[in-house]
Scaffold this motif. Structure first.
Motif, PDB file in Angstrom:
ATOM      1  N   MET C 123       3.498   5.449  15.732  1.00 61.30           N
ATOM      2  CA  MET C 123       3.355   4.026  15.995  1.00 61.30           C
ATOM      3  C   MET C 123       2.580   3.335  14.878  1.00 61.30           C
ATOM      4  SD  MET C 123       1.989   2.001  19.237  1.00 61.30           S
ATOM      5  CE  MET C 123       0.374   1.997  18.584  1.00 61.30           C
ATOM      6  N   LEU C 124       1.526   3.990  14.418  1.00 64.44           N
ATOM      7  CA  LEU C 124       0.787   3.432  13.282  1.00 64.44           C
ATOM      8  C   LEU C 124       1.733   3.268  12.099  1.00 64.44           C
ATOM      9  CD1 LEU C 124      -2.667   5.201  13.171  1.00 64.44           C
ATOM     10  CD2 LEU C 124      -2.181   2.766  13.385  1.00 64.44           C
ATOM     11  N   TYR C 126       4.952   2.694  11.876  1.00 62.15           N
ATOM     12  CA  TYR C 126       5.828   1.534  11.765  1.00 62.15           C
ATOM     13  C   TYR C 126       5.116   0.216  11.988  1.00 62.15           C
ATOM     14  CZ  TYR C 126       6.794   1.656  16.853  1.00 62.15           C
ATOM     15  OH  TYR C 126       6.708   1.655  18.205  1.00 62.15           O
ATOM     16  N   SER C 127       3.803   0.275  12.205  1.00 60.21           N
ATOM     17  CA  SER C 127       3.050  -0.979  12.282  1.00 60.21           C
ATOM     18  C   SER C 127       2.476  -1.398  10.928  1.00 60.21           C
ATOM     19  CB  SER C 127       1.892  -0.840  13.266  1.00 60.21           C
ATOM     20  OG  SER C 127       2.374  -0.478  14.524  1.00 60.21           O
ATOM     21  N   ILE C 128       2.394  -0.454   9.996  1.00 57.34           N
ATOM     22  CA  ILE C 128       1.779  -0.795   8.708  1.00 57.34           C
ATOM     23  C   ILE C 128       2.709  -1.698   7.917  1.00 57.34           C
ATOM     24  CG2 ILE C 128       1.081   0.140   6.477  1.00 57.34           C
ATOM     25  CD1 ILE C 128       0.003   2.500   7.793  1.00 57.34           C
ATOM     26  N   PRO C 129       2.197  -2.828   7.432  1.00 57.89           N
ATOM     27  CA  PRO C 129       3.034  -3.649   6.548  1.00 57.89           C
ATOM     28  C   PRO C 129       3.306  -2.882   5.256  1.00 57.89           C
ATOM     29  CG  PRO C 129       0.879  -4.681   6.932  1.00 57.89           C
ATOM     30  CD  PRO C 129       0.879  -3.419   7.689  1.00 57.89           C
ATOM     31  N   PHE C 131       4.174  -3.652   2.247  1.00 58.33           N
ATOM     32  CA  PHE C 131       3.624  -4.094   0.955  1.00 58.33           C
ATOM     33  C   PHE C 131       2.165  -3.677   0.824  1.00 58.33           C
ATOM     34  CE2 PHE C 131       4.251  -7.468   4.024  1.00 58.33           C
ATOM     35  CZ  PHE C 131       2.980  -7.944   4.265  1.00 58.33           C
ATOM     36  N   TRP C 132       1.478  -3.682   1.951  1.00 63.10           N
ATOM     37  CA  TRP C 132       0.069  -3.285   1.947  1.00 63.10           C
ATOM     38  C   TRP C 132      -0.050  -1.794   1.654  1.00 63.10           C
ATOM     39  CZ3 TRP C 132      -3.453  -1.206   5.969  1.00 63.10           C
ATOM     40  CH2 TRP C 132      -4.794  -1.495   5.703  1.00 63.10           C
ATOM     41  N   LEU C 135       0.460  -1.067  -1.984  1.00 61.52           N
ATOM     42  CA  LEU C 135      -0.699  -1.387  -2.812  1.00 61.52           C
ATOM     43  C   LEU C 135      -1.773  -0.318  -2.672  1.00 61.52           C
ATOM     44  CD1 LEU C 135      -0.978  -5.197  -2.161  1.00 61.52           C
ATOM     45  CD2 LEU C 135      -0.419  -4.074  -4.296  1.00 61.52           C
ATOM     46  N   LEU C 136      -2.020   0.099  -1.430  1.00 59.52           N
ATOM     47  CA  LEU C 136      -3.039   1.123  -1.218  1.00 59.52           C
ATOM     48  C   LEU C 136      -2.629   2.422  -1.915  1.00 59.52           C
ATOM     49  CD1 LEU C 136      -4.205   0.704   2.457  1.00 59.52           C
ATOM     50  CD2 LEU C 136      -5.094  -0.297   0.380  1.00 59.52           C
ATOM     51  N   ILE C 138      -0.832   2.764  -4.563  1.00 54.93           N
ATOM     52  CA  ILE C 138      -1.064   2.633  -6.009  1.00 54.93           C
ATOM     53  C   ILE C 138      -2.546   2.813  -6.301  1.00 54.93           C
ATOM     54  CG2 ILE C 138      -1.091   1.012  -7.925  1.00 54.93           C
ATOM     55  CD1 ILE C 138       1.486  -0.122  -6.947  1.00 54.93           C
ATOM     56  N   ASN C 258      17.898  -1.071   7.550  1.00 55.73           N
ATOM     57  CA  ASN C 258      16.472  -1.352   7.646  1.00 55.73           C
ATOM     58  C   ASN C 258      15.727  -0.808   6.433  1.00 55.73           C
ATOM     59  OD1 ASN C 258      14.176  -2.173   8.817  1.00 55.73           O
ATOM     60  ND2 ASN C 258      14.020  -0.475  10.256  1.00 55.73           N
ATOM     61  N   THR C 261      16.081  -2.873   3.339  1.00 54.59           N
ATOM     62  CA  THR C 261      15.218  -4.066   3.340  1.00 54.59           C
ATOM     63  C   THR C 261      13.809  -3.695   2.909  1.00 54.59           C
ATOM     64  OG1 THR C 261      16.400  -4.568   5.341  1.00 54.59           O
ATOM     65  CG2 THR C 261      14.700  -6.090   4.691  1.00 54.59           C
ATOM     66  N   VAL C 265      11.351  -4.899  -0.637  1.00 54.30           N
ATOM     67  CA  VAL C 265       9.955  -5.311  -0.771  1.00 54.30           C
ATOM     68  C   VAL C 265       9.205  -4.318  -1.659  1.00 54.30           C
ATOM     69  CG1 VAL C 265       7.852  -5.806   0.498  1.00 54.30           C
ATOM     70  CG2 VAL C 265      10.043  -6.368   1.490  1.00 54.30           C
ATOM     71  N   ILE C 269       6.746  -4.331  -5.412  1.00 59.90           N
ATOM     72  CA  ILE C 269       5.408  -3.805  -5.643  1.00 59.90           C
ATOM     73  C   ILE C 269       5.396  -2.770  -6.762  1.00 59.90           C
ATOM     74  CG2 ILE C 269       3.520  -2.523  -4.574  1.00 59.90           C
ATOM     75  CD1 ILE C 269       4.619  -3.746  -1.943  1.00 59.90           C
TER      76      ILE C 269
END
Lengths: 298, 539, 327
Positions: C123-124, C126-129, C131-132, C135-136, C138, C258, C261, C265, C269
């Motif tokens: 669940m975590l 598929y909740s993480i955005p 793009f974020w 970045l993390l 990287i 999915n 898509t 994104v 990044i």
């Protein structure tokens, strides 16, 4: 006047109430539910609650780290400031009304439209209905973000266009769910019973069917909600959604990227905010589905 | 049960990929030693510096692909020989003779193989292309030579003649104290006449500015627009100093992207780094800075209302808090600009008053101009960082907040990429624009003439379209004498006119920064003009 | 397929501005040139013949010019699409290889602690955005640990000629003396973006695989097998996995859309030179021809994979083949 109980009648709660009883069994789900409530309150009252306006620049306090930072932390800016000296806490709180609040509104709008179209289409049959069915199949197989990007490409970037795009994207899901559920319910005996009583289709829909399918729709709504939050944030991040001065979380995040290495909190915090709200929504959704299953299994 | 096998294959494949990943870090080996990757901030508009003024194009092309007749010595900015081994100016300053080197060879590439070394014909071709509007190459690539047009080169040069194969003479209409400096700039490069002939025969003349042939230390191997430029060493380069074999310009417009690549070791040198503190902290990186001759300004389109009214221009100038801008945008690493001339130039006028920051005065002026209810204006801001303005968008936002205090509503226009942006500015579609100028050579004229002269307004380089006859006369007079004190007086008067009429609001003179890995040695940055990878090495 | 072309055809009318310019990308064209184009596109005929003209242009490979760069769209797509194909297929593989087995494990340990842990992590996930997360990743793997490169498909040091566009194949085809190094380098470049893309689909695969396995484990033939005295291991490996796997494969096609898509994104990044990044930049530049062509290409690709998984599903599951005609 209190009504006296004459019969030893068993309390028979409505489907929604039953759901609630099952729902609140799991503490983790209640935690998520609390978080969602918190976000809703934040989204509504953020203008009153925030310590500073979201766009106020404190030019003497640029890029302050969060207050727990041993050297530069400043308690008056609990979560630090960004490159224009705007208070991060205030911006995040305001952001709740954009990212979370807007997604909530988006879901409600598309829910209403979707349910209306869905139940109407369930009542009709023939070419129109089958055309709708096929059209929905195609639309549903396109990922929501991609579709939203296309719609934004047509309408042009901007927050309001993003909102409309996501509304449009979410409607088919609701139509689909409502349609299937209504059709299923219509085959059941109790509907037949009320039909024999002479109730019109609309009346059946209103009094017999909706109370029975509402939980399914709410379950779908939580799914849509988490998708909507992620989509609004993603579009904001890509610069296709909210314009940069707006404290929308995705846009804040992309605004902070330039300072990722000097001021990482400008990226961590909005990301965490998005994660938090999506997890909370998903927890509620999971709990809802779980409760639903328990009730059905009974 | 073949799915099991399938799954196993998947597993082993991923493991293979992961293992490869670990290996490749230790094992870049030889190739990396012989190459330098430079993370640049944008794509060049052309491969011929004659036709452009933008810094990113000059950086990418001028010193890498080409040579000039003469050049600036990097130590003291004095003029030094290059392709011309010596030169002579007559006493009246009207005749310049250049004696060329005989050992300069052109690039030999897939698309062109030279049969001879450089001679006077090539020099003649390169300058006649600019001077002679009937020249067959003049109108190839649009016929604009913005730098030369802005210094009125064709009005200055009477004619150009070949004395013999290795001697060439410029005859001027009048003496001009900046001509040598102009010929030493990054724009005055020498092209190959033989290559031009070949292209004419094939009927593909426009290729001359796309697939370049020069005499410089590197030649073009491959260019993918918006992605990278690959140069390889020019083996027969006349200045035989050992240099790297491959130079790659990795085009990375995003500020964070460049920094990330630098920190992750994916580029050796990066243009315009952000987060200086982070770079200084790292032991394997060096932050270079040069005081550069530049100016970042807010320019008004003086042909369009409301900025055809000097009072409005002045009001806006008074309402901008420059100090805040310097602290936020330049992180305090720039000087507040009082005029368009930076302190390091001899033409800088110490008496020039610092412009005031006064909201109340600004309001008064605005009321005087008849806009007491305020007005709405556009500010155009570029997306790419420049030396003179590392973050125009944020600067625009700060100005937006400042001007709100005097009831001016600002719309920020920043959706165009660089080439389109410039094109639209030249057409005068803007009301005001955040732009700047990096000097091409140390002569102060390089600030006045290209930025604010009438000629430059016509050429489209003066984006304010401001044309003031008195000002033009002053800067003309300053060019006709070599007496520095006299010139200084003229320029002081010219500056006074600018301060009074405010076609631009000077904002900052910034330093130009560059970050590189400790492995890279050599001087890449110059205090003006483009970067140069001549003699840069990697250990 | 038909729907796709109709959609992309109608886009040129939905976009602001002249539809002829939108279709051809000739921004600087004169009025005569435009009217010539209009005739070519049968603009004065009815919509249907305009559409036919559009289709015939697609088949001849003419998608117009990019409004921003004035290069032909088809060649740009040919340059960019393979990079996206490469990245998304690697990510899909990764998602399946990690997601499906974990899902099976969760199902086998149904209602135990490990099941719950897996579900929570999923669940975590598929909740993480995305793009974020990128970045993390990287920050941690490129900057702090310095293990993996942060951007691009391969280090620019290596000069690889563009043949198929799929980097690994191109490297093998090239005659560079640094072939092996280049191959490793490209491998290192693809790991991080592929992992970031794979995370969300992998968590979905976990859930799909888990419920598929649970369903299978409750069928009567498994119970029969149990009754015969087969060990759990035997049941799982001989019977359950195959049948559950087939069920999951059916959904791969849907998930792939999915995944693409997410890949779009992620390309932004990791500066991956793929079609997603190009499309998003085109939206910034209002490059309508590019958006139109890019979407068409991208959806064709998704569609192809969709069909492919349907075929694989049919090949693996004899039931599906026969049923097709029944329903």
């Amino acid at each position: 006047m209190a009504r006296e109980k004459i019969y030893q009648e068993e309390e028979f709660p409505s489907p929604l109430m039953q759901l609630w009883y099952n729902f609140r069994q799991k503490p983790i789900v209640m935690l998520g539910f609390g978080a969602v409530l918190f976000l809703i309150i934040l989204a509504i009252f953020s203008p009153i609650l925030t310590p500073y306006p979201s766009t106020q620049n404190h030019l003497n306090d640029l890029l302050l780290p969060p207050a727990w930072h041993p050297i530069d932390g400043n308690v008056s800016y609990l979560l630090g400031t960004d490159k224009l000296g705007r208070d991060m806490l205030s911006r995040l709180m305001h952001g709740a009304s954009f990212t979370f609040g807007l997604s909530f509104i988006v879901v409600i709008i598309s829910l209403i439209i979707g349910v209306v179209i869905g139940s109407l289409s369930a009542l009709t049959s023939g070419i129109k209905s089958s055309f709708l069915n096929h059209f929905l199949d195609v639309v549903l197989s396109i990922p929501s973000l991609l579709l939203a990007i296309v719609i934004v490409a047509i309408l042009g970037p901007g927050l309001s266009n993003t909102v409309w795009a996501i509304v449009i994207v979410l409607i088919p899901q609701f139509i689909h769910v409502t349609r299937n559920e209504v059709k299923q319910e219509f085959t059941k005996d109790y509907v037949l019973a009320s039909r024999l009583d002479g109730a019109s289709s609309l009346r059946i829909l209103q009094y017999s069917i909706f109370p029975n399918i509402i939980e399914k729709i709410i379950g779908q709504a939580t799914l849509a909600q988490s998708a909507a939050i992620l989509d609004i944030a993603a579009l904001g991040f890509l610069g296709l959604g909210a314009p940069i001065p707006m404290p929308e979380w995705g846009a804040m995040l992309s605004d902070g990227i330039d300072l990722f290495y000097i001021a990482p909190w400008t990226v961590y915090l909005p990301g965490l905010a998005i994660l938090f709200s999506v997890v909370a929504t998903n927890l509620v959704g999971e709990g809802m589905r779980h409760a639903l299953k328990l009730r059905k299994d009974k | 049960m073949w799915q099991n096998n399938l799954a196993k294959t998947f597993f082993s494949l991923t493991i293979l990929i992961v293992l490869e990943g670990c290996d490749s870090i230790n094992d870049e080996g030889l190739l990396a030693q012989k190459s330098i990757i430079y993370c640049s901030e944008g794509s060049p508009e052309s491969f011929n510096p004659q036709t452009v003024t933008s810094g990113v194009t000059i950086d990418a092309t001028s010193n890498q692909l080409y040579n000039r007749l003469i050049t600036f010595q990097s130590e003291d900015n004095s003029i030094a020989p290059s392709i011309a081994k010596s030169w002579h100016v007559t006493r009246d300053g009207k005749k310049l003779t250049f004696y060329l080197r005989k050992d300069v060879s052109f690039h030999s590439t897939k698309y062109f193989t030279p049969t001879r070394k450089l001679n006077a014909d090539d020099v003649l071709f390169s300058f006649n292309r600019i001077l002679d509007s009937n020249h067959e190459f003049h109108n190839v690539s649009g016929g604009k030579y913005p730098f030369f047009q802005s210094v009125e080169f064709s009005k200055l040069v009477e004619h150009l003649e070949k004395i013999n194969d290795y001697t060439i003479r410029f005859t001027l209409k009048h003496a001009d104290s900046s001509i040598l400096a102009n010929l030493a700039t990054d724009f005055a490069v020498i092209l190959s006449a033989e290559y031009a002939e070949q292209l004419t025969k094939l009927g593909i003349q426009q290729q001359i500015d796309i697939l370049p042939i020069g005499t410089g230390p590197f030649k073009l191997k491959e260019y993918r627009a918006g992605s990278f430029i690959r140069y390889i060493a020019h083996q027969e380069y006349w200045q035989k100093n050992k240099t790297i074999e491959q130079l790659v310009f990795d085009i990375t417009p995003s500020n964070t992207g460049r920094l990330t690549k630098l920190l992750a070791g994916e580029c050796d040198v990066t243009a315009y780094p952000i987060a200086h503190q982070k770079i200084i902290e790292r032991e394997d990186l060096i932050l270079d800075a040069v005081t550069s001759f530049n100016i970042g300004y807010l320019g008004f389109n003086t042909q369009k209302p409301p900025f055809n009214n000097p009072l409005v221009r002045k009001a806006v100038a008074l309402a901008i808090n420059k100090k805040a801008i310097i602290d936020t945008i330049y992180f305090g690493k720039a000087d507040i600009a009082n005029s368009i001339i930076p302190k390091a130039s001899w033409a800088y006028n110490e008496d020039e008053q610092a412009q005031l920051y006064s909201v109340s005065k600004a309001k008064e002026l605005l009321a005087l101009a008849g806009y007491s209810d305020g007005l709405t204006m556009d500010i155009w801001a570029m997306q790419e960082p420049r030396a003179y303005n590392p973050d125009a968008l944020t600067m625009a936002k700060l100005i937006q907040a400042d001007l709100k205090k005097i009831n001016i509503t600002v719309n920020i226009v920043s959706s165009f990429e660089w080439a389109t942006f410039l094109k639209r500015l030249t057409l005068g579609e803007h009301q005001s624009v955040l732009l700047g100028w990096s000097a091409d050579h140390p002569d102060p004229d390089n600030f006045f003439t290209p930025l604010l002269s009438c000629a430059s307004a016509k050429a489209g380089n003066n984006r304010t379209f401001w044309c003031n006859q008195d000002f033009d006369k002053l800067i003309q007079s300053a060019l006709q004498t070599t007496n520095v004190n006299l010139r200084k007086q003229y320029y002081a008067k010219a500056l006074a006119i600018i301060a009074d009429d405010v076609p631009v609001v000077p904002i900052a003179h910034s330093k130009r920064f560059q970050a590189r890995s400790k492995q890279v040695s050599g001087k890449i940055l110059n205090s003006f003009g483009g970067i140069s990878f001549v003699g840069v090495r990697k250990n | 397929m038909l729907l796709l072309t109709i959609l992309s055809f109608s886009l040129s009318f939905l976009f602001p501005g002249n539809s002829v310019i939108n279709m051809s990308g000739q921004v600087n064209a004169t009025a005569e040139q435009l009217s010539l184009l209009a005739a070519q596109y049968q603009q004065n005929e009815n919509i249907f013949s305009q559409y036919l003209a559009y289709i015939s242009r697609i088949f001849s490979g003419d998608l117009g010019l990019s409004m921003a760069s004035q290069l032909p769209i088809s060649s740009e797509i040919a340059n960019l699409l393979p990079a996206t194909v490469e990245l998304s297929l690697v990510a899909l593989l990764l998602a399946m290889v990690t997601g499906i087995p974990i899902g099976f494990i969760a199902a086998i340990r149904h209602r135990k602690a490990s099941d719950n842990i897996i579900l929570t992590i999923a669940m975590l996930g598929y909740s993480i955005p995305v793009f974020w997360l990128g970045l993390l990743a990287i920050l941690v793997f490129s900057i702090q640990l310095g293990w993996l490169p942060s951007a691009g498909q391969i280090s620019l040091l290596y000069e690889i000629n563009h043949v198929t566009g799929i980097q690994f194949i191109d490297i093998l085809l090239s005659d560079s003396q640094y072939k092996w190094q280049a191959f490793q380098n490209a491998g290192a470049h693809i790991i991080m973006p592929a992992c970031v893309i794979a995370l969300a689909p992998a968590t979905l695969f976990i859930r799909l695989a888990r419920s598929a396995m649970l369903e299978v484990l409750e069928t009567s033939y498994i119970r029969a097998a149990k009754a015969k005295g087969l060990t759990l291991q035997q049941i799982i490996f001989r019977h359950a996995i195959r049948n559950a796997f087939v069920k999951v494969i059916r959904d791969v096609g849907l998930q792939f859309a999915n995944l693409v898509t997410i890949a779009m994104v992620t390309e932004v990044i990791f500066s991956w030179p793929g079609i997603g990044r190009w499309l998003i930049e085109s939206i910034f530049h209002r490059d309508y021809t590019a958006i139109q062509g890019g979407l068409l290409a991208l959806s064709c690709f998704i569609f192809l994979v969709h069909i492919l998984t349907d075929f694989i599903y049919a090949a693996l599951n004899p039931l599906a083949r026969e049923k097709k005609h029944g329903t």
